[in-house]
Design an enzyme around this catalytic site. Structure first.
Site, mmCIF file in Angstrom:
data_model
loop_
_atom_site.group_PDB
_atom_site.id
_atom_site.type_symbol
_atom_site.label_atom_id
_atom_site.label_comp_id
_atom_site.label_asym_id
_atom_site.label_seq_id
_atom_site.Cartn_x
_atom_site.Cartn_y
_atom_site.Cartn_z
ATOM 1 N N ASN A 10 -11.444 -78.336 -49.269
ATOM 2 C CA ASN A 10 -12.549 -78.886 -49.214
ATOM 3 C C ASN A 10 -12.420 -79.829 -47.863
ATOM 4 O O ASN A 10 -11.745 -80.859 -47.875
ATOM 5 C CB ASN A 10 -12.442 -80.055 -50.533
ATOM 6 C CG ASN A 10 -13.422 -81.094 -50.637
ATOM 7 O OD1 ASN A 10 -14.625 -81.244 -49.681
ATOM 8 N ND2 ASN A 10 -13.240 -82.215 -51.507
ATOM 9 N N LYS A 12 -14.706 -82.053 -47.178
ATOM 10 C CA LYS A 12 -15.146 -83.451 -47.180
ATOM 11 C C LYS A 12 -16.188 -83.645 -46.088
ATOM 12 O O LYS A 12 -16.819 -82.923 -45.351
ATOM 13 C CB LYS A 12 -14.096 -84.491 -47.458
ATOM 14 C CG LYS A 12 -13.037 -84.048 -48.425
ATOM 15 C CD LYS A 12 -12.196 -85.192 -48.720
ATOM 16 C CE LYS A 12 -11.170 -84.735 -49.676
ATOM 17 N NZ LYS A 12 -10.560 -85.715 -50.189
ATOM 18 N N HIS A 96 -16.242 -83.666 -58.035
ATOM 19 C CA HIS A 96 -15.290 -84.250 -57.460
ATOM 20 C C HIS A 96 -15.055 -85.763 -57.689
ATOM 21 O O HIS A 96 -16.203 -86.456 -57.861
ATOM 22 C CB HIS A 96 -15.432 -83.927 -55.854
ATOM 23 C CG HIS A 96 -14.011 -84.262 -55.048
ATOM 24 N ND1 HIS A 96 -13.912 -85.452 -54.559
ATOM 25 C CD2 HIS A 96 -13.325 -83.469 -54.690
ATOM 26 C CE1 HIS A 96 -12.686 -85.386 -54.184
ATOM 27 N NE2 HIS A 96 -12.205 -84.190 -54.076
ATOM 28 N N GLU A 98 -14.305 -88.061 -55.972
ATOM 29 C CA GLU A 98 -15.229 -88.986 -55.009
ATOM 30 C C GLU A 98 -16.833 -89.147 -55.171
ATOM 31 O O GLU A 98 -17.337 -90.127 -54.956
ATOM 32 C CB GLU A 98 -14.922 -88.535 -53.372
ATOM 33 C CG GLU A 98 -13.395 -88.653 -53.074
ATOM 34 C CD GLU A 98 -12.983 -87.768 -51.836
ATOM 35 O OE1 GLU A 98 -13.753 -86.981 -51.316
ATOM 36 O OE2 GLU A 98 -11.682 -87.752 -51.792
ATOM 37 N N GLU A 168 -7.337 -82.715 -60.831
ATOM 38 C CA GLU A 168 -7.163 -83.434 -59.535
ATOM 39 C C GLU A 168 -6.880 -84.950 -59.954
ATOM 40 O O GLU A 168 -7.997 -85.709 -60.126
ATOM 41 C CB GLU A 168 -8.339 -83.651 -58.507
ATOM 42 C CG GLU A 168 -8.640 -82.164 -58.156
ATOM 43 C CD GLU A 168 -9.273 -82.353 -56.737
ATOM 44 O OE1 GLU A 168 -8.701 -81.660 -55.709
ATOM 45 O OE2 GLU A 168 -10.335 -82.750 -56.527
ATOM 46 N N GLY A 174 -5.424 -87.886 -51.491
ATOM 47 C CA GLY A 174 -5.735 -88.450 -50.124
ATOM 48 C C GLY A 174 -4.814 -89.619 -50.072
ATOM 49 O O GLY A 174 -4.738 -90.389 -49.048
ATOM 50 N N SER A 214 -3.028 -84.238 -52.679
ATOM 51 C CA SER A 214 -2.121 -84.302 -51.656
ATOM 52 C C SER A 214 -1.265 -83.128 -51.567
ATOM 53 O O SER A 214 -0.091 -83.010 -51.311
ATOM 54 C CB SER A 214 -1.235 -85.537 -51.797
ATOM 55 O OG SER A 214 -1.926 -86.809 -51.605
HETATM 56 C C1 PEP Z 1 -9.550 -83.092 -52.711
HETATM 57 O O1 PEP Z 1 -10.341 -83.539 -51.927
HETATM 58 O O2 PEP Z 1 -9.868 -82.362 -53.483
HETATM 59 C C2 PEP Z 1 -8.059 -83.606 -52.176
HETATM 60 C C3 PEP Z 1 -7.229 -83.001 -53.306
HETATM 61 O O3 PEP Z 1 -7.743 -83.997 -51.268
HETATM 62 P P1 PEP Z 1 -6.253 -84.336 -50.524
HETATM 63 O O4 PEP Z 1 -5.616 -83.104 -50.642
HETATM 64 O O5 PEP Z 1 -6.573 -84.960 -49.453
HETATM 65 O O6 PEP Z 1 -5.494 -85.119 -51.715
#
Ligand code: PEP
Length: 252
Positions: A10, A12, A96, A98, A168, A174, A214
């Site tokens: 992703n 973003k 997601h 976010e 997630e 992040g 992460s």
């Molecule tokens: C994500 O954007 O779905 C995500 C898991 O980000 P990160 O790997 O940066 O934590």
């Protein structure tokens, strides 16, 4: 049951179209000949065209980070599932955290987006996961159960063939904080049990559940070795070709 791994990047709101093309070409080279699992990249809308072009002839799928449920009309700033399909997209991420956190996404809108994507023959990655307060408060399972029920309301078992779930935990996205393999496995197994109750064991056993939060080259192997973790949804580390390639290759 053996499930084929699925690792998705992703991107973003990162990379200009020129940068996105360069990253796609690096991935193309780094994953040359890789056939042991499925791989997808999710660039910003404006880069879907160049990335699709750069990855043409490879098995790497290109997807969108969101999708709107209406077909067309006066919905400024939105992009429909039909438009995505016509642009070479094979998949869309829905729900997601976010989007839920910053853009008012609810379980109901996740469900509408998912139905719109599937109606246009797009695959979908449906994201669920608890916040830090919810985990500390002991309501992780309650939250995930509500999100799963909401996202899949009204769906038929056969439609689930095109769906991947991404667990997630919001506190791990992040932040550099990763769920331990045991913490992640526990929730993945719980999600699979929910899917079995709702759609039957055939669907639950074949549906892939990615972990996201992460994921890095150095923790991917242990996470992906868990029996109910079938891949990863990767944010930050998907922006660096060699890191993403290492994560893809860590998948079982
Ligand atoms: C994500 O954007 O779905 C995500 C898991 O980000 P990160 O790997 O940066 O934590």
């Amino acid at each position: 049951m053996a499930r084929r791994s699925f690792v998705a990047g992703n991107w973003k709101m990162n990379k200009t179209p020129q940068e996105a093309r360069a990253l796609a070409l690096e991935l193309r080279a780094g994953l040359e000949g890789w056939r042991q699992g499925d791989v997808g990249v999710f660039p910003p809308y404006v880069s879907l065209g160049v990335v699709t072009e750069a990855l043409k002839g490879t098995p790497i799928i290109v997807g969108a980070q969101n999708v709107f449920w209406e077909k067309s009309g006066a919905f400024t700033g939105e992009v429909s599932a039909g438009m995505l399909a016509a642009s070479g997209c094979a998949c869309a991420i829905v729900g997601h955290s976010e989007r839920r956190q910053y853009f008012g996404e609810t379980d109901e809108t996740v469900n509408k987006r998912l139905k719109a994507a599937l109606a246009q023959k797009l695959k979908a990655i449906v994201c669920v996961g608890e916040t830090k307060d919810e985990r500390v408060g002991g309501t992780t399972q309650q939250v995930v159960k509500r999100q799963v029920a909401g996202a899949f309301a009204g769906l038929k078992a056969e439609e689930m063939a095109e769906v991947t779930v991404a667990y997630e935990p919001v506190w791990a996205i992040g932040t550099g904080l990763t769920a331990t393999p045991a913490q992640a496995q526990e929730v993945h197994a719980f999600i699979r049990q929910l899917l079995a109750e709702r759609f039957g064991t055939g669907v639950a056993d074949s549906l892939r559940i990615q972990y996201g939060g992460s994921v890095k080259a150095d923790n991917a192997k242990e996470l992906l070795a868990q029996p109910d973790i079938d891949g990863a949804l990767v944010g930050g580390a998907s922006l660096v070709a060699k890191d993403f390639v290492a994560i893809v290759k860590a998948a079982k």
